[in-house]
Motif scaffolding. Structure first.
Motif, PDB file in Angstrom:
ATOM      1  N   PHE A   1      -6.104  -7.298 -12.960  1.00 61.08           N
ATOM      2  CA  PHE A   1      -5.774  -8.680 -12.596  1.00 61.08           C
ATOM      3  C   PHE A   1      -4.767  -9.263 -13.571  1.00 61.08           C
ATOM      4  O   PHE A   1      -4.938  -9.193 -14.788  1.00 61.08           O
ATOM      5  CB  PHE A   1      -7.042  -9.532 -12.583  1.00 61.08           C
ATOM      6  N   THR A   2      -3.684  -9.859 -13.045  1.00 55.78           N
ATOM      7  CA  THR A   2      -2.697 -10.538 -13.869  1.00 55.78           C
ATOM      8  C   THR A   2      -2.300 -11.839 -13.177  1.00 55.78           C
ATOM      9  O   THR A   2      -2.561 -12.042 -11.999  1.00 55.78           O
ATOM     10  CB  THR A   2      -1.446  -9.672 -14.089  1.00 55.78           C
TER      11      THR A   2
ATOM     12  N   MET B   1      -3.309  -8.583  -8.104  1.00 49.15           N
ATOM     13  CA  MET B   1      -4.308  -7.536  -8.294  1.00 49.15           C
ATOM     14  C   MET B   1      -3.644  -6.199  -7.979  1.00 49.15           C
ATOM     15  O   MET B   1      -3.098  -6.001  -6.901  1.00 49.15           O
ATOM     16  CB  MET B   1      -5.516  -7.755  -7.376  1.00 49.15           C
ATOM     17  N   GLU B   2      -3.701  -5.278  -8.945  1.00 47.83           N
ATOM     18  CA  GLU B   2      -3.181  -3.929  -8.760  1.00 47.83           C
ATOM     19  C   GLU B   2      -4.348  -2.956  -8.720  1.00 47.83           C
ATOM     20  O   GLU B   2      -5.268  -3.046  -9.541  1.00 47.83           O
ATOM     21  CB  GLU B   2      -2.230  -3.571  -9.898  1.00 47.83           C
ATOM     22  N   VAL B   3      -4.310  -2.042  -7.767  1.00 44.02           N
ATOM     23  CA  VAL B   3      -5.426  -1.133  -7.529  1.00 44.02           C
ATOM     24  C   VAL B   3      -4.932   0.303  -7.593  1.00 44.02           C
ATOM     25  O   VAL B   3      -3.905   0.640  -6.989  1.00 44.02           O
ATOM     26  CB  VAL B   3      -6.075  -1.392  -6.152  1.00 44.02           C
ATOM     27  N   THR B   4      -5.654   1.148  -8.316  1.00 44.55           N
ATOM     28  CA  THR B   4      -5.397   2.586  -8.312  1.00 44.55           C
ATOM     29  C   THR B   4      -6.709   3.316  -8.078  1.00 44.55           C
ATOM     30  O   THR B   4      -7.786   2.800  -8.401  1.00 44.55           O
ATOM     31  CB  THR B   4      -4.772   3.071  -9.630  1.00 44.55           C
ATOM     32  N   THR B   5      -6.614   4.530  -7.534  1.00 39.39           N
ATOM     33  CA  THR B   5      -7.833   5.258  -7.201  1.00 39.39           C
ATOM     34  C   THR B   5      -7.580   6.757  -7.187  1.00 39.39           C
ATOM     35  O   THR B   5      -6.443   7.207  -7.000  1.00 39.39           O
ATOM     36  CB  THR B   5      -8.367   4.821  -5.821  1.00 39.39           C
ATOM     37  N   THR B   6      -8.650   7.509  -7.390  1.00 38.53           N
ATOM     38  CA  THR B   6      -8.598   8.959  -7.236  1.00 38.53           C
ATOM     39  C   THR B   6      -8.942   9.380  -5.813  1.00 38.53           C
ATOM     40  O   THR B   6      -8.869  10.568  -5.490  1.00 38.53           O
ATOM     41  CB  THR B   6      -9.575   9.644  -8.210  1.00 38.53           C
TER      42      THR B   6
ATOM     43  N   ILE C   1       0.867  -1.180   0.000  1.00 39.22           N
ATOM     44  CA  ILE C   1       0.000   0.000   0.000  1.00 39.22           C
ATOM     45  C   ILE C   1       0.901   1.225   0.000  1.00 39.22           C
ATOM     46  O   ILE C   1       1.681   1.426   0.936  1.00 39.22           O
ATOM     47  CB  ILE C   1      -0.934   0.032   1.221  1.00 39.22           C
ATOM     48  N   GLU C   2       0.796   2.042  -1.032  1.00 39.10           N
ATOM     49  CA  GLU C   2       1.630   3.242  -1.107  1.00 39.10           C
ATOM     50  C   GLU C   2       1.017   4.333  -0.227  1.00 39.10           C
ATOM     51  O   GLU C   2       0.334   5.245  -0.700  1.00 39.10           O
ATOM     52  CB  GLU C   2       1.774   3.690  -2.557  1.00 39.10           C
ATOM     53  N   ALA C   3       1.254   4.193   1.061  1.00 36.70           N
ATOM     54  CA  ALA C   3       0.723   5.125   2.056  1.00 36.70           C
ATOM     55  C   ALA C   3       1.759   5.286   3.153  1.00 36.70           C
ATOM     56  O   ALA C   3       2.179   4.297   3.754  1.00 36.70           O
ATOM     57  CB  ALA C   3      -0.592   4.605   2.628  1.00 36.70           C
TER      58      ALA C   3
ATOM     59  N   GLY D   1      -2.562   6.821  -5.513  1.00 32.00           N
ATOM     60  CA  GLY D   1      -3.275   5.782  -4.779  1.00 32.00           C
ATOM     61  C   GLY D   1      -3.029   4.369  -5.223  1.00 32.00           C
ATOM     62  O   GLY D   1      -3.979   3.625  -5.477  1.00 32.00           O
ATOM     63  N   ALA D   2      -1.776   3.919  -5.323  1.00 31.28           N
ATOM     64  CA  ALA D   2      -1.503   2.574  -5.824  1.00 31.28           C
ATOM     65  C   ALA D   2      -1.422   1.549  -4.700  1.00 31.28           C
ATOM     66  O   ALA D   2      -0.878   1.816  -3.632  1.00 31.28           O
ATOM     67  CB  ALA D   2      -0.218   2.561  -6.633  1.00 31.28           C
ATOM     68  N   MET D   3      -1.967   0.355  -4.963  1.00 30.34           N
ATOM     69  CA  MET D   3      -1.925  -0.789  -4.060  1.00 30.34           C
ATOM     70  C   MET D   3      -1.688  -2.040  -4.897  1.00 30.34           C
ATOM     71  O   MET D   3      -2.005  -2.073  -6.079  1.00 30.34           O
ATOM     72  CB  MET D   3      -3.254  -0.934  -3.296  1.00 30.34           C
ATOM     73  N   ARG D   4      -1.154  -3.080  -4.242  1.00 33.95           N
ATOM     74  CA  ARG D   4      -0.879  -4.325  -4.954  1.00 33.95           C
ATOM     75  C   ARG D   4      -1.077  -5.502  -4.015  1.00 33.95           C
ATOM     76  O   ARG D   4      -0.676  -5.447  -2.851  1.00 33.95           O
ATOM     77  CB  ARG D   4       0.557  -4.333  -5.488  1.00 33.95           C
ATOM     78  N   VAL D   5      -1.716  -6.557  -4.525  1.00 30.79           N
ATOM     79  CA  VAL D   5      -1.917  -7.790  -3.763  1.00 30.79           C
ATOM     80  C   VAL D   5      -1.424  -8.941  -4.620  1.00 30.79           C
ATOM     81  O   VAL D   5      -1.797  -9.055  -5.792  1.00 30.79           O
ATOM     82  CB  VAL D   5      -3.399  -8.001  -3.396  1.00 30.79           C
TER      83      VAL D   5
END
Length: 318
Positions: free
Chosen positions: A316-317, A251-256, A185-187, A238-242
């Motif tokens: 998803f990859t 699973m890669e997640v981005t958000t505003t 989690i990029e936080a 807002g990048a995240m990765r699982v």
């Protein structure tokens, strides 16, 4: 296609998105993501088989939650000099929109095809104690790049507060528990909370040197017995990765959105729901809990003439 009927007798339909590799089931009940089947047939979200199950056994599985996702302290906030009391459905606090939130409402589908579906719900003034008639739309789009894009849009006819999110529980193994999943989690900061999961006074706390640091990949179960239910302050983008190490699914997640609630499903008990502890993890992209009572947090106020627009993307990859 027809999925079933709500207790009110309203029809609940299921729409299927497909790009030839991934198939995603979307319900008009709660704008729920019921399934995400990858190319090998593995379903990587927790879903339920019937409408009755979603009313009796759901813990917001796959639902769009609102008007206000997460918690508002004491179920009360003041806006423009008026105080509003909401249902206190989570101990002393209001959670995920109240007793009958957006997750239990029937949404109207428009223009559904194999790649996208748009769902709309009109929440009337005073519903669950919130002011203003709010019109909310969510568009689910499945791209050629194996991305599920969630686009939120809302307008209101009177000042109100708003915090929309999706409450899918992901398990990239398709079964078992998620404590072996590796999360990034990029936080650089998170929000410490009290026993009612309301953010404590003061500025967000640095994650460095704490068990809450996911700026580098870490297994869910490596610290704190894998028990997380905290809001993280995301870096811009807002990048995240699982990653599930055995299968290699990612699973890669981005958000505003400015934050994400990272919840590891440790309160699932296998009794009230068919899923046991740690059966799935949530990355609920959103604004911060209790923002209506915290002027130091990014505002969640929406006024007439304004548009709430937000996007979260899951890629998803394998």
């Amino acid at each position: 296609m027809r999925f079933g009927s709500a207790p009110t007798g309203e029809a609940v339909d299921r729409h299927v998105l497909s790009n030839g590799r991934i198939r995603i089931g979307i319900l008009t009940l709660g704008a729920i993501i019921q399934s995400v089947e990858l190319a090998d047939g593995t379903d990587v979200v927790l879903g339920l088989p019937t409408v009755a199950d979603y009313f009796r056994r759901s813990r917001y599985f796959g639902a769009l939650v609102g008007r206000y996702g997460n918690r508002i302290a004491g179920g009360r906030f003041t806006l423009d000099g008026s105080t509003y009391q909401l249902p206190r459905n989570n101990n002393r606090h209001s959670l995920h929109g109240g007793e009958i939130g957006f997750d239990r409402r029937i949404w109207q589908a428009e223009g559904g095809d194999e790649r996208a579906v748009r769902l709309t719900y009109v929440s009337k003034d005073g519903e669950e104690g919130y002011p203003g008639t709010l019109t909310t739309s969510v568009t689910y789009t499945l791209t050629e790049h194996d991305e599920l894009r969630i686009g939120y849009h809302a307008v209101t006819d009177a000042p109100t507060v708003l915090n929309l999110t999706n409450h899918s529980y992901f398990n990239l193994a398709g079964s078992g528990d998620v404590r072996g999943h590796v999360v990034t989690i990029e936080a650089d900061h998170y929000l410490p909370v009290d026993e009612g999961k309301i953010p404590l006074p003061g500025a967000p706390t640095p994650v460095a040197g704490t068990p809450y640091d996911f700026t580098r990949p870490a297994a869910v179960g490596a610290r704190l017995e894998g028990r997380y239910d905290h809001c993280y302050v995301l870096r811009p983008g807002g990048a995240m990765r699982v990653e599930e190490p055995v299968s290699g699914r990612v699973m890669e997640v981005t958000t505003t959105e400015p934050g994400v609630q990272f919840y590891t499903g440790h309160m699932l008990d296998g009794v009230a729901t068919p899923y046991g502890s740690h059966a799935g993890l949530c990355l609920e992209t959103q604004h911060f809990p209790d923002s209506p009572n915290r002027p130091d947090f990014p505002s969640t106020v929406l006024r007439p003439g304004e548009e709430h627009i937000s996007t979260t993307t899951y890629r998803f990859t394998a």
